[in-house]
Design a protein around this motif. Structure first.
Motif, PDB file in Angstrom:
ATOM      1  N   ASP A 102      34.661  35.025  42.170  1.00  0.00           N
ATOM      2  CA  ASP A 102      35.024  36.045  41.187  1.00  0.00           C
ATOM      3  C   ASP A 102      34.436  37.394  41.578  1.00  0.00           C
ATOM      4  OD1 ASP A 102      36.362  34.127  39.709  1.00  0.00           O
ATOM      5  OD2 ASP A 102      34.610  33.703  38.447  1.00  0.00           O
ATOM      6  N   ALA A 103      33.198  37.388  42.095  1.00  0.00           N
ATOM      7  CA  ALA A 103      32.552  38.637  42.521  1.00  0.00           C
ATOM      8  C   ALA A 103      33.257  39.220  43.745  1.00  0.00           C
ATOM      9  CB  ALA A 103      31.088  38.384  42.831  1.00  0.00           C
ATOM     10  N   VAL A 104      33.656  38.366  44.674  1.00  0.00           N
ATOM     11  CA  VAL A 104      34.370  38.844  45.866  1.00  0.00           C
ATOM     12  C   VAL A 104      35.720  39.444  45.473  1.00  0.00           C
ATOM     13  CG1 VAL A 104      35.485  38.089  47.996  1.00  0.00           C
ATOM     14  CG2 VAL A 104      33.195  37.271  47.433  1.00  0.00           C
ATOM     15  N   ARG A 105      36.428  38.786  44.558  1.00  0.00           N
ATOM     16  CA  ARG A 105      37.712  39.298  44.087  1.00  0.00           C
ATOM     17  C   ARG A 105      37.531  40.646  43.400  1.00  0.00           C
ATOM     18  NH1 ARG A 105      39.247  35.294  40.661  1.00  0.00           N
ATOM     19  NH2 ARG A 105      39.798  34.035  42.453  1.00  0.00           N
ATOM     20  N   PHE A 106      36.465  40.774  42.623  1.00  0.00           N
ATOM     21  CA  PHE A 106      36.175  42.046  41.946  1.00  0.00           C
ATOM     22  C   PHE A 106      35.839  43.131  42.967  1.00  0.00           C
ATOM     23  CE2 PHE A 106      33.356  45.048  39.827  1.00  0.00           C
ATOM     24  CZ  PHE A 106      34.059  45.329  38.676  1.00  0.00           C
ATOM     25  N   ALA A 107      35.027  42.803  43.956  1.00  0.00           N
ATOM     26  CA  ALA A 107      34.602  43.798  44.953  1.00  0.00           C
ATOM     27  C   ALA A 107      35.762  44.243  45.830  1.00  0.00           C
ATOM     28  CB  ALA A 107      33.469  43.229  45.807  1.00  0.00           C
ATOM     29  N   THR A 108      36.695  43.365  46.138  1.00  0.00           N
ATOM     30  CA  THR A 108      37.830  43.751  46.972  1.00  0.00           C
ATOM     31  C   THR A 108      38.868  44.538  46.185  1.00  0.00           C
ATOM     32  OG1 THR A 108      38.911  41.619  46.577  1.00  0.00           O
ATOM     33  CG2 THR A 108      37.587  41.839  48.583  1.00  0.00           C
TER      34      THR A 108
END
Length: 109
Positions: A102-108
């Motif tokens: 979820d954090a990676v999706r948010f950061a990208t």
């Protein structure tokens, strides 16, 4: 307080005796004590144990126009919904997530 979070119920049980037309009835008062609890997931989130990833968003300039625009995009695209906690700082925000994906999706985003 001793009397708070208590629930008293008066129960009446009624049954017909087999073979006769007699009815038995008994009443009793039952007292329940309500204890505040959280589910394990909420408890871990409250104690910050459920956070596996953090995304920090910072802007160190005199104006905050870019940051406000980014905030509006995050709200418009609903990217904040998977965040378990959001902390505000002077220079930005910290987004805490339960899962790393979820954090990676948010950061990208």
């Amino acid at each position: 307080e001793e009397h708070s979070m208590r629930l008293k119920l008066k129960l009446t049980v009624q049954a017909e005796v087999l073979g006769t037309s007699a009815i038995l009835q008994q009443s009793c008062v039952v007292e329940f004590t309500i204890k505040g609890q959280q589910c394990p997931e909420c408890n871990a989130q409250f104690n910050n144990l459920g956070t596996k990833a953090t995304v920090q968003v910072r802007q160190r300039v005199g104006h905050k126009r870019t940051f406000f625009y980014l905030e509006q995009l995050i709200l418009k695209k609903r990217m904040h919904e998977r965040a378990t906690k959001i902390d505000q700082f002077r220079d930005g925000l910290d987004f805490f997530f339960k899962e790393r994906n979820d954090a990676v999706r948010f950061a990208t985003f």
